[in-house]
Write an enzyme that holds these catalytic residues in place. Sequence first.
Site, PDB file in Angstrom:
ATOM      1  CB  ALA A   1      32.014  21.558 -96.197  1.00  0.00           C
TER       2      ALA A   1
ATOM      3  CG  HIS B   1      27.824  20.571 -92.254  1.00  0.00           C
ATOM      4  ND1 HIS B   1      28.283  20.689 -93.547  1.00  0.00           N
ATOM      5  CD2 HIS B   1      28.136  19.305 -91.864  1.00  0.00           C
ATOM      6  CE1 HIS B   1      28.850  19.558 -93.922  1.00  0.00           C
ATOM      7  NE2 HIS B   1      28.782  18.696 -92.915  1.00  0.00           N
TER       8      HIS B   1
ATOM      9  CG  ASN C   1      23.817  23.249 -98.425  1.00  0.00           C
ATOM     10  OD1 ASN C   1      22.950  24.070 -98.666  1.00  0.00           O
ATOM     11  ND2 ASN C   1      23.732  22.388 -97.436  1.00  0.00           N
TER      12      ASN C   1
ATOM     13  CD  GLU D   1      25.543  19.113 -95.259  1.00  0.00           C
ATOM     14  OE1 GLU D   1      25.663  19.825 -96.282  1.00  0.00           O
ATOM     15  OE2 GLU D   1      24.874  19.445 -94.276  1.00  0.00           O
TER      16      GLU D   1
ATOM     17  NE  ARG E   1      31.692  27.310 -89.286  1.00  0.00           N
ATOM     18  CZ  ARG E   1      31.709  26.913 -90.537  1.00  0.00           C
ATOM     19  NH1 ARG E   1      30.993  25.868 -90.909  1.00  0.00           N
ATOM     20  NH2 ARG E   1      32.410  27.555 -91.429  1.00  0.00           N
TER      21      ARG E   1
HETATM   22  P1  ADP Z   1      27.681  18.218-100.983  1.00  0.00           P
HETATM   23  O1  ADP Z   1      28.277  19.436-100.367  1.00  0.00           O
HETATM   24  O2  ADP Z   1      27.809  17.012-100.141  1.00  0.00           O
HETATM   25  O3  ADP Z   1      28.107  18.042-102.405  1.00  0.00           O
HETATM   26  P2  ADP Z   1      25.302  19.692-101.741  1.00  0.00           P
HETATM   27  O4  ADP Z   1      24.267  20.192-100.822  1.00  0.00           O
HETATM   28  O5  ADP Z   1      26.231  20.680-102.332  1.00  0.00           O
HETATM   29  O6  ADP Z   1      26.095  18.516-101.001  1.00  0.00           O
HETATM   30  O7  ADP Z   1      24.636  18.930-102.966  1.00  0.00           O
HETATM   31  C1  ADP Z   1      23.693  17.908-102.783  1.00  0.00           C
HETATM   32  C2  ADP Z   1      22.736  17.949-103.962  1.00  0.00           C
HETATM   33  O8  ADP Z   1      21.939  16.768-103.955  1.00  0.00           O
HETATM   34  C3  ADP Z   1      21.766  19.108-103.910  1.00  0.00           C
HETATM   35  O9  ADP Z   1      21.837  19.829-105.122  1.00  0.00           O
HETATM   36  C4  ADP Z   1      20.397  18.447-103.707  1.00  0.00           C
HETATM   37  O10 ADP Z   1      19.341  19.154-104.325  1.00  0.00           O
HETATM   38  C5  ADP Z   1      20.619  17.095-104.354  1.00  0.00           C
HETATM   39  N1  ADP Z   1      19.704  16.026-103.898  1.00  0.00           N
HETATM   40  C6  ADP Z   1      19.295  15.776-102.637  1.00  0.00           C
HETATM   41  N2  ADP Z   1      18.472  14.708-102.596  1.00  0.00           N
HETATM   42  C7  ADP Z   1      18.348  14.249-103.871  1.00  0.00           C
HETATM   43  C8  ADP Z   1      17.627  13.187-104.476  1.00  0.00           C
HETATM   44  N3  ADP Z   1      16.860  12.358-103.780  1.00  0.00           N
HETATM   45  N4  ADP Z   1      17.734  13.040-105.827  1.00  0.00           N
HETATM   46  C9  ADP Z   1      18.508  13.883-106.569  1.00  0.00           C
HETATM   47  N5  ADP Z   1      19.192  14.909-106.039  1.00  0.00           N
HETATM   48  C10 ADP Z   1      19.135  15.097-104.714  1.00  0.00           C
END
Ligand code: ADP
Length: 582
Positions: free
Chosen positions: A563, A519, A168, A548, A409
């Site tokens: 965020a 979110h 995200n 998140e 929001r």
């Molecule tokens: P934040 O804003 O908290 O950094 P994001 O959504 O930007 O969160 O990034 C979270 C990342 O974690 C995403 O790229 C998602 O694909 C990855 N992700 C989620 N679950 C897993 C998992 N089980 N193993 C590896 N990567 C994961």
Amino acid sequence: MFAKKLLAATLIAGLACGSAFSATVSEGTGVGKHGDITVKVTLDNDKLQKIEIVKQHENPVLAEKVFTDLKDEVIARNSTDVDAISGATFSSKGFLDAVNDAVAKAGVKLVKADKKLIKKVEKALPLVNNYDVVVVGAGGAGFSAAIEAKMHGANVVLLEKMPTVGGNSLISGAEMNVAKNWVQPKLGINDDSPELHAKDTFKGGDGKGDMDVINVMTHKALDAAKWCRDELGVKFEDDNLFFFGGHSRKRALIPEGHTGTEFIKKFSAKAEKLGIPVITEMKAEELIMKNGRVVGVKASSHGVEYTFNAKNGVILATGGFGANPEMVKRYNPKIDERFKTTDAPGTTGEALYMAERAGAQLVNMGYIQTYPICDPISGVIELIADARFDGAVMLNQDGKRFVEELGRRDVLSHAILDQPGGYCWVLWNDKIGNISNTVKEHQTEYEAFTKQGIMTHCKDLKCIADFTKMPLGQLKATVDRVSSMTGKGNDKDFHHRAGLVDLSQGDYYVIKAVPSTHHTMGGVRINAKGEVLTADGKVVPGLWAAGEVTGVTHGTNRLGGNAYTDIIVFGRLTGEAAAKAK
Ligand code: ADP
């Protein structure tokens, strides 16, 4: 929807390597996520020789593999009957449509290559890998954690389940709230403070956030922003800030391009420079426990299981669960099938259960934020409509305002759903548009939304009324009333906190919008050090969480721009802590 342009195919005949050949070169177009994708294919009879990308405006991180791996696969298989790159479905489809278009214009039918003859090159990765720190999830929190851990001397790996990094954090507008930032004095804002930012955040979450955690976020925000600017090279606009709903001061720094691409590009470059392995298509499945401590991760890639031992510990940075409709509905039945999502496809939350199995408490899971201004077709945020922060108004189908446009929001989302049809129109003019130039900044959105028929640009209100089917008389009356109440404190109807802006002159822009799941405020319980806690408040040794995936910072409702502050502050903090852990 996927309109194609007609382009002529050309036949080139000549001599190559001493033997006669006959190559056909043809151009074709498909529609990606951000407008047209045009390719030029070279065919030798019915065999694809080469595909060149003539034009595309796709997200450079998210769609990168479409123009490398997918392109290579199409040539190797001599077919467009291939799987899309997961997480870049629209871009993949646009690319494949463009190739199909070009091939059809050349009058060729592709004959698939024999699957057995195509060797997939597998990554030579050992089944067991040893690191000091394992970071799971390559979004903003994960990158911050991995980079900081490495900079504090740890041997670190970053695992990402999707084919591309960013999560995200990549597709976000990526504005970052920082009290006392370097732009505020230029705008005459000299009375902000981390305390005030914390107060706004706590209030914005209805008092359900953890004040200790919030205070860490707001007090370390300036240092985090300077780290992004000076250590990573993130470029911020130096003469403008965003004023998100629920904040008492204008305090959100804006990255160049107004999206997370600027951050993720710089994060990736820094990780590469530091030699941090970033392993994509590697999904963490289970945390490995030894004597009550988290000591590693079991992960899988294409059906093969890998072990990543973590001497110091594991940092979870796996994001939320907004793209998992069953999970969303399970925790908040009001957010049902009617809602699309703004989120990246990897935002499916299984890692929360993985943390729970390791002893973590999941808290505030029912607090799920919907973003009010999204594309009614795909669900993605309409960043172009960020003109709202500069004075764009929200109107219902009757041409009437119905809410304060800078409200929270959740308030805006519910207000929109209460309107006829459950949608609204966002309207602004050049006077407003010229402040943040959202149409120019998001030109590809403008092209895509216009093509989709949900947005238009008009000289006058008659044309806006014709397009939206709002009654012209009421639309004019609303615009007149708005224009008679400009300036702070003068909006007698909805008390616009920044003050309404004169709408009496065109040009005008209008876009249709609906709320989407955005979110998830709930998640893993952490303390102010980013350590993961059990239900009885004990630390789960060896486990940290940031971003998140955590659940105590934003209470019932995350304020816009918090965020990025959260992910960078807590990513850095947990990265350093894990690097120093014994
Ligand atoms: P934040 O804003 O908290 O950094 P994001 O959504 O930007 O969160 O990034 C979270 C990342 O974690 C995403 O790229 C998602 O694909 C990855 N992700 C989620 N679950 C897993 C998992 N089980 N193993 C590896 N990567 C994961």
